[in-house]
Design a protein around this motif. Structure first.
Motif, mmCIF file in Angstrom:
data_model
loop_
_atom_site.group_PDB
_atom_site.id
_atom_site.type_symbol
_atom_site.label_atom_id
_atom_site.label_comp_id
_atom_site.label_asym_id
_atom_site.label_seq_id
_atom_site.Cartn_x
_atom_site.Cartn_y
_atom_site.Cartn_z
ATOM 1 N N THR A 106 0.792 -1.232 0.000
ATOM 2 C CA THR A 106 0.000 0.000 0.000
ATOM 3 C C THR A 106 0.819 1.275 0.000
ATOM 4 O O THR A 106 0.361 2.310 -0.500
ATOM 5 N N GLY A 107 2.007 1.234 0.583
ATOM 6 C CA GLY A 107 2.826 2.438 0.687
ATOM 7 C C GLY A 107 2.387 3.392 1.778
ATOM 8 O O GLY A 107 2.989 4.459 1.948
ATOM 9 N N VAL A 108 1.357 3.036 2.568
ATOM 10 C CA VAL A 108 0.891 3.943 3.625
ATOM 11 C C VAL A 108 1.750 3.763 4.871
ATOM 12 O O VAL A 108 2.438 2.753 5.027
ATOM 13 N N PRO A 109 1.735 4.752 5.772
ATOM 14 C CA PRO A 109 2.503 4.603 7.018
ATOM 15 C C PRO A 109 2.020 3.400 7.825
ATOM 16 O O PRO A 109 0.818 3.166 7.968
ATOM 17 N N VAL A 110 2.975 2.632 8.353
ATOM 18 C CA VAL A 110 2.681 1.450 9.155
ATOM 19 C C VAL A 110 3.568 1.493 10.395
ATOM 20 O O VAL A 110 4.767 1.774 10.303
ATOM 21 N N ALA A 111 2.976 1.221 11.547
ATOM 22 C CA ALA A 111 3.736 1.142 12.793
ATOM 23 C C ALA A 111 3.389 -0.159 13.502
ATOM 24 O O ALA A 111 2.246 -0.614 13.459
ATOM 25 N N VAL A 112 4.385 -0.755 14.148
ATOM 26 C CA VAL A 112 4.159 -1.983 14.899
ATOM 27 C C VAL A 112 4.617 -1.780 16.337
ATOM 28 O O VAL A 112 5.498 -0.972 16.623
ATOM 29 N N GLY A 113 3.995 -2.549 17.224
ATOM 30 C CA GLY A 113 4.385 -2.506 18.625
ATOM 31 C C GLY A 113 3.409 -3.292 19.478
ATOM 32 O O GLY A 113 2.232 -3.421 19.126
ATOM 33 N N ARG A 114 3.902 -3.824 20.586
ATOM 34 C CA ARG A 114 3.015 -4.555 21.491
ATOM 35 C C ARG A 114 1.927 -3.632 22.035
ATOM 36 O O ARG A 114 0.789 -4.048 22.227
ATOM 37 N N ASP A 115 2.299 -2.378 22.284
ATOM 38 C CA ASP A 115 1.351 -1.372 22.758
ATOM 39 C C ASP A 115 0.764 -0.686 21.522
ATOM 40 O O ASP A 115 1.390 0.178 20.915
ATOM 41 N N ARG A 116 -0.451 -1.072 21.149
ATOM 42 C CA ARG A 116 -1.034 -0.536 19.918
ATOM 43 C C ARG A 116 -1.362 0.948 20.039
ATOM 44 O O ARG A 116 -1.344 1.669 19.052
ATOM 45 N N VAL A 117 -1.676 1.409 21.239
ATOM 46 C CA VAL A 117 -1.931 2.836 21.430
ATOM 47 C C VAL A 117 -0.656 3.627 21.133
ATOM 48 O O VAL A 117 -0.677 4.644 20.430
#
Length: 330
Positions: A121-132
């Protein structure tokens, strides 16, 4: 027989449920109630973000087709003029603190699905155990003088109560449905079936959609060389050929069925979901083509040989689903 295969037989194959698993269901139910209690009784409030949140998840263990739905949702939102971003737990990755994903990110760090979403998609993506915290990382990014995102899609997270969501979508495996209908560990359910009544949408991936469910089907008609994305062939070019079929996804049988429907004689190799491939895993010693899912290919590009192919799939849903989603006023 491995524990995973034994559980699959119990959950989906009609094998009797051992008493020890039945005895553990109340324990799981109690732990789940403790986890949910602070939010159910109002002792804690889910974190509201300054942008809407759509959660795409499931109530069963394992993959049901969430990631392809996330990708098509992102594309639909962008077509409406929105600026979507995606957050994910990053299963299979080692990242603890939230990090941003780019097209060159390592799946061993970020997880295979977030990297796939970012590349697709090319959109911003962030990962983390804490989704907030992962969502806040997206919101802190900018696109020139404008925020980078104005709506967030969460890949998984129906059971992640700290994050407030505006719309919840559950993806159901249309072939396996809910197995024996029991809670973990006696069955595959993370939550009781009554949870479905609280959701905005239930999407049925394959099989026959039941009343009130949105049908979704996966379409894959192209093979792409894992080592060279510019090299492409029609999947039907492999019809009548014997190939090795590799799938490390929640339901490998779905991928194998796709190949058989194209007339391909597939030797099936099912791996665990998010499996960390090594070159030896794909060394079958006979020179036959190897076809794998796009999610698996992300972890194999570094040692891809010329006869290693990925088969991208795309989710197709009725127009009415996107119209109904737009009416949610998010």
């Amino acid at each position: 027989m491995s524990l995973e295969k034994r559980l699959q037989e119990i959950w989906y194959g009609g094998a009797p449920v051992p008493l020890v698993l039945r005895a553990l269901v109340p324990v799981y139910r109690g732990l789940r109630a403790l986890h949910r209690a602070p939010y159910a009784f109002g002792w804690r409030q889910p974190q509201r973000l300054p942008v809407p949140v759509i959660v795409v998840g499931n109530i069963t263990v394992g993959g049901t087709g969430k990631t392809p739905l996330v990708i098509v949702l992102v594309e639909a939102l962008r077509a409406q003029g929105r600026k979507p971003g995606v957050i994910s737990r990053g299963y299979g990755g080692s990242a603890g603190s939230p990090i941003l994903v780019d097209s060159s990110s390592n799946a061993a760090l970020c997880g295979d699905e977030p990297v796939l979403i970012r590349r697709a998609t090319g959109v911003p993506v962030a990962v983390g155990r804490d989704r907030v915290a992962a969502a806040q990382l997206l919101l802190a990014a900018s696109d020139g003088n404008e925020p980078a995102v104005d709506i967030i899609v969460a890949d998984d997270g129906l059971q992640h109560y700290p994050l407030f969501r505006n719309v919840e979508i559950c993806v159901i495996d249309g072939e396996r449905r809910f197995g024996n209908g029991l809670l973990l560990p006696a069955g595959p359910l993370r939550e009781p079936l009554a949870r479905l009544d609280t959701l905005a949408f239930c999407v049925c991936n394959g099989g026959l959609a039941q009343a009130g469910e949105i049908p979704m089907r996966m379409v894959g008609d192209t093979a792409v060389a894992v080592g060279d994305a510019a090299t492409r062939r029609s999947l039907h070019d492999f019809a009548g050929q014997r190939v090795h079929a590799v799938a490390g996804i929640g339901n490998p049988a779905r991928f194998f069925a796709l190949l058989r429907a194209a007339g391909i004689d597939a030797i099936e190799h099912a791996f665990a979901d998010h499996y960390p491939y090594q070159p030896r895993d794909l060394d079958f010693g006979d020179g036959l083509p190897v076809l794998m899912t796009e999610k698996d290919a992300i972890k194999c590009a570094a040692f891809a040989h010329a006869n290693l192919w990925q088969v991208p799939v795309r989710a197709e849903l009725p127009r009415e689903f996107f119209d109904a989603l737009a009416r949610e006023r998010i």
